[in-house]
Design a protein around this motif. Structure first.
Motif, mmCIF file in Angstrom:
data_model
loop_
_atom_site.group_PDB
_atom_site.id
_atom_site.type_symbol
_atom_site.label_atom_id
_atom_site.label_comp_id
_atom_site.label_asym_id
_atom_site.label_seq_id
_atom_site.Cartn_x
_atom_site.Cartn_y
_atom_site.Cartn_z
ATOM 1 N N LEU A 1 0.842 -1.201 0.000
ATOM 2 C CA LEU A 1 0.000 0.000 0.000
ATOM 3 C C LEU A 1 0.878 1.253 0.000
ATOM 4 C CD1 LEU A 1 -2.727 -0.990 2.641
ATOM 5 C CD2 LEU A 1 -2.900 -1.055 0.135
ATOM 6 N N PRO A 2 0.742 2.124 -0.996
ATOM 7 C CA PRO A 2 1.592 3.314 -1.045
ATOM 8 C C PRO A 2 1.112 4.456 -0.147
ATOM 9 C CG PRO A 2 0.158 3.285 -2.947
ATOM 10 C CD PRO A 2 -0.076 1.984 -2.211
ATOM 11 N N GLU A 3 -0.160 4.509 0.170
ATOM 12 C CA GLU A 3 -0.706 5.654 0.910
ATOM 13 C C GLU A 3 -0.088 5.841 2.302
ATOM 14 O OE1 GLU A 3 -3.766 4.313 -2.093
ATOM 15 O OE2 GLU A 3 -2.584 3.299 -0.555
ATOM 16 N N PRO A 4 0.114 4.777 3.072
ATOM 17 C CA PRO A 4 0.772 5.002 4.369
ATOM 18 C C PRO A 4 2.177 5.589 4.230
ATOM 19 C CG PRO A 4 -0.337 2.884 4.358
ATOM 20 C CD PRO A 4 -0.373 3.401 2.949
ATOM 21 N N TYR A 5 2.928 5.137 3.218
ATOM 22 C CA TYR A 5 4.255 5.710 2.975
ATOM 23 C C TYR A 5 4.132 7.194 2.640
ATOM 24 C CZ TYR A 5 6.145 0.924 2.414
ATOM 25 O OH TYR A 5 6.528 -0.365 2.593
ATOM 26 N N ASN A 6 3.182 7.523 1.785
ATOM 27 C CA ASN A 6 2.987 8.924 1.385
ATOM 28 C C ASN A 6 2.678 9.784 2.607
ATOM 29 O OD1 ASN A 6 2.514 10.968 -0.854
ATOM 30 N ND2 ASN A 6 0.595 11.067 0.269
ATOM 31 N N ASN B 1 12.767 9.040 1.576
ATOM 32 C CA ASN B 1 12.771 7.571 1.645
ATOM 33 C C ASN B 1 11.356 7.008 1.614
ATOM 34 O OD1 ASN B 1 15.574 7.492 1.801
ATOM 35 N ND2 ASN B 1 15.594 7.461 4.026
ATOM 36 N N ALA B 2 10.451 7.619 2.357
ATOM 37 C CA ALA B 2 9.067 7.133 2.392
ATOM 38 C C ALA B 2 8.406 7.259 1.023
ATOM 39 C CB ALA B 2 8.273 7.890 3.455
ATOM 40 N N LEU B 3 8.664 8.367 0.332
ATOM 41 C CA LEU B 3 8.070 8.549 -0.998
ATOM 42 C C LEU B 3 8.633 7.553 -2.008
ATOM 43 C CD1 LEU B 3 7.852 12.415 -1.074
ATOM 44 C CD2 LEU B 3 5.929 10.797 -1.074
ATOM 45 N N GLU B 4 9.900 7.265 -1.898
ATOM 46 C CA GLU B 4 10.489 6.263 -2.792
ATOM 47 C C GLU B 4 9.848 4.898 -2.564
ATOM 48 O OE1 GLU B 4 14.664 6.762 -1.989
ATOM 49 O OE2 GLU B 4 14.851 8.374 -3.471
ATOM 50 N N MET B 5 9.525 4.576 -1.313
ATOM 51 C CA MET B 5 8.833 3.317 -1.015
ATOM 52 C C MET B 5 7.411 3.338 -1.566
ATOM 53 S SD MET B 5 11.027 1.353 0.341
ATOM 54 C CE MET B 5 9.958 0.037 0.875
ATOM 55 N N ALA B 6 6.742 4.478 -1.470
ATOM 56 C CA ALA B 6 5.390 4.593 -2.020
ATOM 57 C C ALA B 6 5.405 4.343 -3.522
ATOM 58 C CB ALA B 6 4.805 5.977 -1.717
ATOM 59 N N ASN C 1 4.725 14.770 -4.703
ATOM 60 C CA ASN C 1 5.349 15.053 -3.411
ATOM 61 C C ASN C 1 6.857 14.866 -3.460
ATOM 62 O OD1 ASN C 1 2.905 15.718 -2.259
ATOM 63 N ND2 ASN C 1 2.612 13.740 -1.273
ATOM 64 N N LEU C 2 7.306 13.881 -4.230
ATOM 65 C CA LEU C 2 8.741 13.662 -4.379
ATOM 66 C C LEU C 2 9.391 14.893 -5.018
ATOM 67 C CD1 LEU C 2 11.072 11.631 -4.044
ATOM 68 C CD2 LEU C 2 10.505 10.771 -6.330
ATOM 69 N N GLY C 3 8.737 15.458 -6.020
ATOM 70 C CA GLY C 3 9.248 16.690 -6.632
ATOM 71 C C GLY C 3 9.310 17.828 -5.625
ATOM 72 N N ASP C 4 8.262 17.958 -4.791
ATOM 73 C CA ASP C 4 8.251 19.000 -3.766
ATOM 74 C C ASP C 4 9.395 18.815 -2.767
ATOM 75 O OD1 ASP C 4 5.970 20.076 -4.911
ATOM 76 O OD2 ASP C 4 4.595 19.196 -3.439
ATOM 77 N N ILE C 5 9.622 17.574 -2.361
ATOM 78 C CA ILE C 5 10.701 17.299 -1.401
ATOM 79 C C ILE C 5 12.061 17.603 -2.027
ATOM 80 C CG2 ILE C 5 11.866 15.475 -0.066
ATOM 81 C CD1 ILE C 5 9.157 16.514 1.118
ATOM 82 N N HIS C 6 12.245 17.205 -3.273
ATOM 83 C CA HIS C 6 13.516 17.523 -3.950
ATOM 84 C C HIS C 6 13.716 19.038 -4.030
ATOM 85 C CE1 HIS C 6 15.171 13.663 -5.056
ATOM 86 N NE2 HIS C 6 14.011 13.264 -5.544
ATOM 87 N N ALA C 7 12.654 19.779 -4.334
ATOM 88 C CA ALA C 7 12.756 21.242 -4.409
ATOM 89 C C ALA C 7 13.134 21.822 -3.050
ATOM 90 C CB ALA C 7 11.444 21.842 -4.908
#
Length: 191
Positions: free
Chosen positions: A89-94, A111-116, A129-135
């Protein structure tokens, strides 16, 4: 021989009715949560989980409720346990990523987003969200570069661009508000 078939039909009917009652209870918890009765929804979720401790949907709702109550550490515990029990399930990671980002723990969020994304490569929310975190991480790195060399005009230009981007987007990764599984495929069995 008709008696065993009759009993099987009764048992099947009782199981179906029980499933419908459980689905209604989950819907009621979700509705209570959406209406802002966080304490009531949490109490009801906890009572439900006593009888159905492996139900992923209610456990996920509990994590959302705890986060909305301003209890991020408790929500992290719930979402982390869900990732351990249901790594598909990706949602808990997200949602873990969103909480980590709110606490400034961008590496953990990453790390959590990569798992999602590993769990569901087509999960658009996690990619955004991964893009936002990278920014945000880029912005932090440019700030560090400027702290080390305040005359670095390239880093200053990049930092200005990142800040403009983050301000226009009001940096806040998007949380998942429900599990995106069908009722038939949603993990809800006790494990």
């Amino acid at each position: 021989m008709a008696l065993p078939r009759f009993l099987s039909a009764i048992v099947a009917g009782a199981m179906l009715a029980s499933s419908l009652v459980l689905a209604d209870e989950i819907g009621d918890i979700r509705q209570q949560f959406q209406q802002g009765d966080l304490a009531g929804a949490l109490d009801r979720a906890d009572r439900y989980l006593v009888q159905n401790p492996g139900n992923a949907q209610v456990r996920f709702l509990k994590g959302l409720i705890l986060d909305d109550q301003g209890k991020p550490d408790a929500a992290i515990e719930v979402f982390t346990a869900l990732t351990e029990d249901y790594p598909e399930l990706p949602e808990p990671y997200n949602n873990l990523a969103v909480i980590h980002a709110a606490q400034g723990r961008y590496g953990s969020a990453l790390n959590a987003l990569e798992m999602a994304i590993r769990a569901r490569p087509g999960y658009a929310t996690a990619h955004e969200n991964l893009g936002d975190i990278h920014a945000k991480m880029a912005s932090v790195a440019y700030e560090e570069a400027l702290a080390l060399d305040s005359r670095n005009t390239t880093a200053q230009t990049k930092l200005t661009l990142m800040r403009t981007l983050l301000e226009k987007q009001a940096f806040k990764p998007a949380a998942s508000r429900s599990l995106q599984t069908t009722p038939e495929s949603a993990p809800s069995q006790d494990r």
